[in-house]
Design a protein around this motif. Structure first.
Motif, short mmCIF file in Angstrom:
data_model
loop_
_atom_site.label_atom_id
_atom_site.label_comp_id
_atom_site.label_asym_id
_atom_site.label_seq_id
_atom_site.Cartn_x
_atom_site.Cartn_y
_atom_site.Cartn_z
N ALA A 193 -1.18 5.91 -5.71
CA ALA A 193 -0.61 6.34 -7.00
C ALA A 193 -0.26 5.13 -7.86
N TYR A 194 0.28 4.08 -7.25
CA TYR A 194 0.57 2.85 -7.99
C TYR A 194 -0.73 2.21 -8.48
N ALA A 195 -1.75 2.22 -7.61
CA ALA A 195 -3.03 1.64 -8.01
C ALA A 195 -3.64 2.41 -9.17
N ASP B 183 4.69 4.50 -16.97
CA ASP B 183 5.84 3.65 -16.68
C ASP B 183 5.53 2.67 -15.56
N GLU B 184 4.99 3.19 -14.44
CA GLU B 184 4.68 2.32 -13.31
C GLU B 184 3.46 1.44 -13.59
N ASP C 249 -3.76 -7.06 -6.31
CA ASP C 249 -5.13 -7.54 -6.16
C ASP C 249 -6.08 -6.48 -5.59
N GLY C 250 -5.58 -5.67 -4.69
CA GLY C 250 -6.44 -4.68 -4.07
C GLY C 250 -6.58 -3.38 -4.84
N TYR C 251 -5.88 -3.26 -5.97
CA TYR C 251 -5.87 -1.99 -6.71
C TYR C 251 -7.24 -1.58 -7.25
N VAL D 18 -3.47 2.01 -17.02
CA VAL D 18 -2.93 1.15 -18.09
C VAL D 18 -3.89 0.00 -18.39
N GLU D 19 -4.56 -0.52 -17.37
CA GLU D 19 -5.55 -1.58 -17.60
C GLU D 19 -6.70 -1.04 -18.46
#
Length: 259
Positions: free
Chosen positions: A181-183, A133-134, A146-148, A189-190
């Motif tokens: 966790a967001y990264a 989802d996120e 950008d930093g992920y 997903v990428e």
């Protein structure tokens, strides 16, 4: 019973598109229109890209000042929150200062993605895994990611990368771990997008709508278990990092990279 709640501290203006209703105050008509168009464009792209059924209209309430927004939140809410999505109510609330197009691109598509995915996967048994989802939402936002890739690569190298199964239903509370966790979600997903394409993501959305366990849904959609998907994703991160280092002229085997 149905109860109507409205923040009556201000006089709100409403602007509508086919599937979005925008409520705001103290914003120019031009900026309000930009918000509305961004939200509707996100809905339309999600539906077309992943062959989703038409979503129900979403209501977005925009506050131009953070202190106004915080006054409408429940006690002890995180002060850093700039937007929130309540999928069961088809509701989004957000802080968007007048003319701040950067924040518009970061917040609005992200929160709209949550709404559309919820409607596309709604069933009596479960929600999609939080990392998916996120991850999808961060792909729709503009900026802030950008930093992920570097963050995820560093976490893998230091053996502190979250497993996907650990992010199924919740994220860590500490800011640093929550950001990671967001990264991770964005990266996973990428990877799916690159390995399995938009069709793979569409199959995942359809599978999560069945209410099956996450592992069963992933197996049915992608032909691999959650554990195998996690392994493929980790290997891909390593390959991507090696490629970046080689392109930059730094040998991937340089022992200083582990420092």
């Amino acid at each position: 019973e149905r109860v109507t709640w409205q923040d009556t501290r201000w006089t709100w203006t409403t602007m509508s598109s086919e599937q979005v209703r925008l409520h705001s105050y103290e914003l120019t008509a031009g900026f309000s229109k930009s918000i509305l168009e961004s939200a509707q464009a996100t809905v339309t792209d999600l539906e077309r890209r992943y062959a989703l059924e038409r979503s129900q209209p979403i209501d977005i309430w925009v506050y131009p000042k953070r202190e106004d927004f915080q006054g409408a939140q429940q006690q002890n809410s995180r002060e850093a929150v700039a937007g929130a999505s309540y999928p069961g109510f088809l509701l989004i609330v957000a802080v968007l200062p007048e003319g701040d197009t950067r924040e518009l691109g970061r917040v609005v598509p992200h929160e709209v993605s949550h709404q559309v995915l919820y409607q596309a996967t709604r069933n009596p048994f479960t929600l999609p895994p939080l990392w998916f989802d996120e991850g999808l939402a961060t792909h729709y936002q503009t900026g802030g990611t950008d930093g992920y890739p570097g963050m995820v690569a560093t976490a893998l190298r230091e053996d502190r990368l979250f497993g996907l199964d650990s992010l199924d239903t919740g994220f860590p509370f500490s800011p640093a771990e929550a950001t990671l966790a967001y990264a991770v979600s964005w990266s996973a997903v990428e990877f799916i997008r690159q390995r399995y394409g938009d069709d793979g993501i569409a199959r995942l959305i359809a599978a999560f709508a069945t209410g099956d366990s996450f592992n069963t849904a992933i197996q049915n959609a992608l032909g691999v278990s959650l554990e195998a998907l996690d392994g493929q994703w980790r290997a891909w991160i390593g390959e991507q990092n090696s490629s970046r280092l080689t392109t930059a002229g730094t040998p991937a085997s340089d022992p200083s990279l582990a420092a």
